[in-house]
Design a protein around this motif. Structure first.
Motif, PDB file in Angstrom:
ATOM      1  N   UNK A 281       0.775  -1.150   0.095  1.00 32.71           N
ATOM      2  CA  UNK A 281       0.035  -0.102  -0.176  1.00 32.71           C
ATOM      3  C   UNK A 281       0.781   1.355   0.087  1.00 32.71           C
ATOM      4  N   UNK A 282       1.815   1.285   0.900  1.00 32.61           N
ATOM      5  CA  UNK A 282       2.792   2.570   0.923  1.00 32.61           C
ATOM      6  C   UNK A 282       3.489   2.565  -0.439  1.00 32.61           C
ATOM      7  N   UNK A 283       4.103   1.450  -1.004  1.00 32.96           N
ATOM      8  CA  UNK A 283       4.773   1.700  -2.169  1.00 32.96           C
ATOM      9  C   UNK A 283       3.964   2.092  -3.332  1.00 32.96           C
ATOM     10  N   UNK A 284       2.566   1.848  -3.512  1.00 32.60           N
ATOM     11  CA  UNK A 284       1.969   2.141  -4.672  1.00 32.60           C
ATOM     12  C   UNK A 284       0.888   3.327  -4.503  1.00 32.60           C
ATOM     13  N   UNK A 285       0.768   3.630  -3.156  1.00 31.35           N
ATOM     14  CA  UNK A 285      -0.178   4.913  -2.930  1.00 31.35           C
ATOM     15  C   UNK A 285       0.608   6.083  -3.344  1.00 31.35           C
ATOM     16  N   UNK A 286      -0.026   6.972  -3.987  1.00 33.95           N
ATOM     17  CA  UNK A 286       0.408   8.167  -4.361  1.00 33.95           C
ATOM     18  C   UNK A 286       0.351   9.221  -3.444  1.00 33.95           C
ATOM     19  N   UNK A 287       0.797  10.382  -3.181  1.00 32.15           N
ATOM     20  CA  UNK A 287       1.053  11.253  -2.135  1.00 32.15           C
ATOM     21  C   UNK A 287      -0.563  11.885  -2.159  1.00 32.15           C
ATOM     22  N   UNK A 288      -1.117  12.125  -1.245  1.00 31.94           N
ATOM     23  CA  UNK A 288      -2.367  12.710  -1.300  1.00 31.94           C
ATOM     24  C   UNK A 288      -2.293  14.424  -0.781  1.00 31.94           C
TER      25      UNK A 288
END
Length: 443
Positions: free
Chosen positions: A129-136
């Protein structure tokens, strides 16, 4: 993440978690016996539905089913709480089924295997999740002080969850923040207290239209709207705000539950409580129990019973003072008792006498009730139910949580009350005691 994708991910995680729970028992049987013994197979299979249901209940209670912003540390703590409660429940199931499906070595060993499997699986999911989650990109709207406070409280979330507080606007910057939302420069909007109702409504409606996520720090009046009834008069919908109170039936069931749970727990706790009492007596001069006047439901006064955690006559010179986290008046043993809330156990006597409930708003001293009632609108609403040993404010509040914020938790509890909620909060309290420090205490 869209709703369908989120639900799919949640289904996958739940399915794998459940499979790992079952696998942990099988693996432990194989380690212990080299096989799943035929004698244990049938009762083991019979017990599995109950084991699965208890796992799902604990996973929900401890927040492991949420696909949300939880750090690795939080998830690991949730897993340890779940494994501990699952081991107790499985032991109870095996005892009552009398099938010896789970020998003691399997019960103990499976807890270790469960913790390892669940931790590994959830660690992998968090990493993905952290690797593929873009910055919000996010925006905070509120007064300077409110925005600063919220940013500080979100510091860990900002650092670990790829949230970028790109804009901070005050109530007077309407043109600018409406422009930013309209042009989709942010994904999430945090609305602090202090904004006018009209302005809040405009921001919320715009975010809803543009599919932006909105987080609202609620006012007391807004919490009162939760679970409100909607009725219709002709073609006009009305929101009915009935009394923020418990019905006669709810008060009756709550009282029966308090008595049953307390009377069952006291005999088991008695040897431990006697050891604590001896420790308090030997560690510092003074009484074992500390009695103090407090306020409970209906504004009634009663005397609370707690193990003494401060030096004798600690308030002789200072007068009534709210305890702080590093209070020098607290004894070394008292600091330990407070950390794990052991000093609260004598209040079970207050529960039996009907002066308190197991779950409810934190009991407060008359001096501070009078002060907060003057300074905080709606503060006396919390007196609509009995004071409790634990509750939302005690679990989620900190030593420095303001009385106004604790009031919001108290009203939230009253509006959402159910026996299931009481059970959930009691179980969460055990997790809070074991894995973090919480709420302030008395002398």
């Amino acid at each position: 993440m869209g709703a369908k994708r989120r639900n799919l991910m949640k289904f996958i995680i739940i399915t794998v978690d459940l499979a790992l729970i079952v696998a942990s028992y099988v693996i432990t049987f194989l380690i212990r016996f080299g096989e799943l013994p035929e004698y244990n197979t049938q009762p083991f299979v019979a017990a599995l539905p109950f084991v699965a249901l208890s796992f799902l209940a604990y996973a929900d209670i401890f927040g492991l089913l949420k696909i949300g912003r939880s750090s690795r540390r939080q998830v690991m703590a949730q897993i340890l709480k779940l494994v501990f409660m699952q081991a107790l429940t499985t032991t109870t199931i095996a005892y009552f089924m009398q099938g010896f499906a789970f020998p003691r070595t399997v019960l103990l060993g499976s807890a270790v295997v469960q913790a390892a499997l669940l931790a590994t699986w959830n660690w992998i999911m968090l990493s993905l999740r952290n690797r593929y989650t873009v910055t919000t990109n996010a925006m905070i709207i509120g007064g300077a002080e409110d925005a600063r406070t919220l940013t500080e409280k979100m510091a860990e979330l900002i650092n670990s969850e790829k949230i970028n507080i790109k804009y901070v606007f005050g109530p007077g910057d309407e043109e600018q923040f409406f422009s930013v939302i309209r042009k989709s420069r942010v994904d999430e909007v945090f609305i602090c207290t202090g904004l006018s109702e009209n302005l809040k409504i405009q921001v919320i409606l715009m975010c809803m239209n543009l599919k932006k996520v909105v987080y609202l720090v609620p006012e007391v009046s807004e919490i009162a709207l939760l679970n409100a009834h909607v009725i219709n008069i002709d073609d006009t919908p009305l929101i009915l705000l009935d009394h923020i109170n418990l019905s006669f039936e709810q008060r009756l069931f709550k009282r029966v539950f308090d008595l049953a749970a307390t009377l069952l727990a006291l005999p088991l706790l008695l040897p431990f409580l006697l050891m604590v009492a001896a420790g308090v007596k030997l560690s510092s001069p003074g009484r074992v129990l500390y009695s103090q006047e407090r306020v409970t439901g209906g504004g009634r006064l009663y005397r609370i019973q707690k193990f003494r955690t401060m030096y004798e006559d600690a308030e002789l010179l200072t007068g009534p003072v709210i305890s702080s986290e590093n209070d020098t008046r607290v004894t070394p043993l008292g600091r330990f008792l407070r950390r794990y809330h052991i000093d609260e156990f004598p209040q079970l006597i207050n529960v039996i006498k009907g002066e308190m409930s197991l779950v409810g708003p934190r009991s407060e001293r008359p001096f501070f009730v009078e002060q907060f009632s003057r300074d905080i609108d709606g503060y006396t609403i919390r007196n609509n139910v009995k004071a409790g040993l634990t509750g939302y404010a005690q679990i989620f509040g900190n030593y420095d949580t303001e009385a106004g914020m604790k009031l919001k938790y108290d009203i939230l509890y009253i509006r959402n009350y159910s026996l299931l909620l009481d059970v959930k909060l009691i179980l969460q309290t055990f997790g809070s005691i074991l894995f973090r420090r919480g709420g302030n205490g008395g002398p």
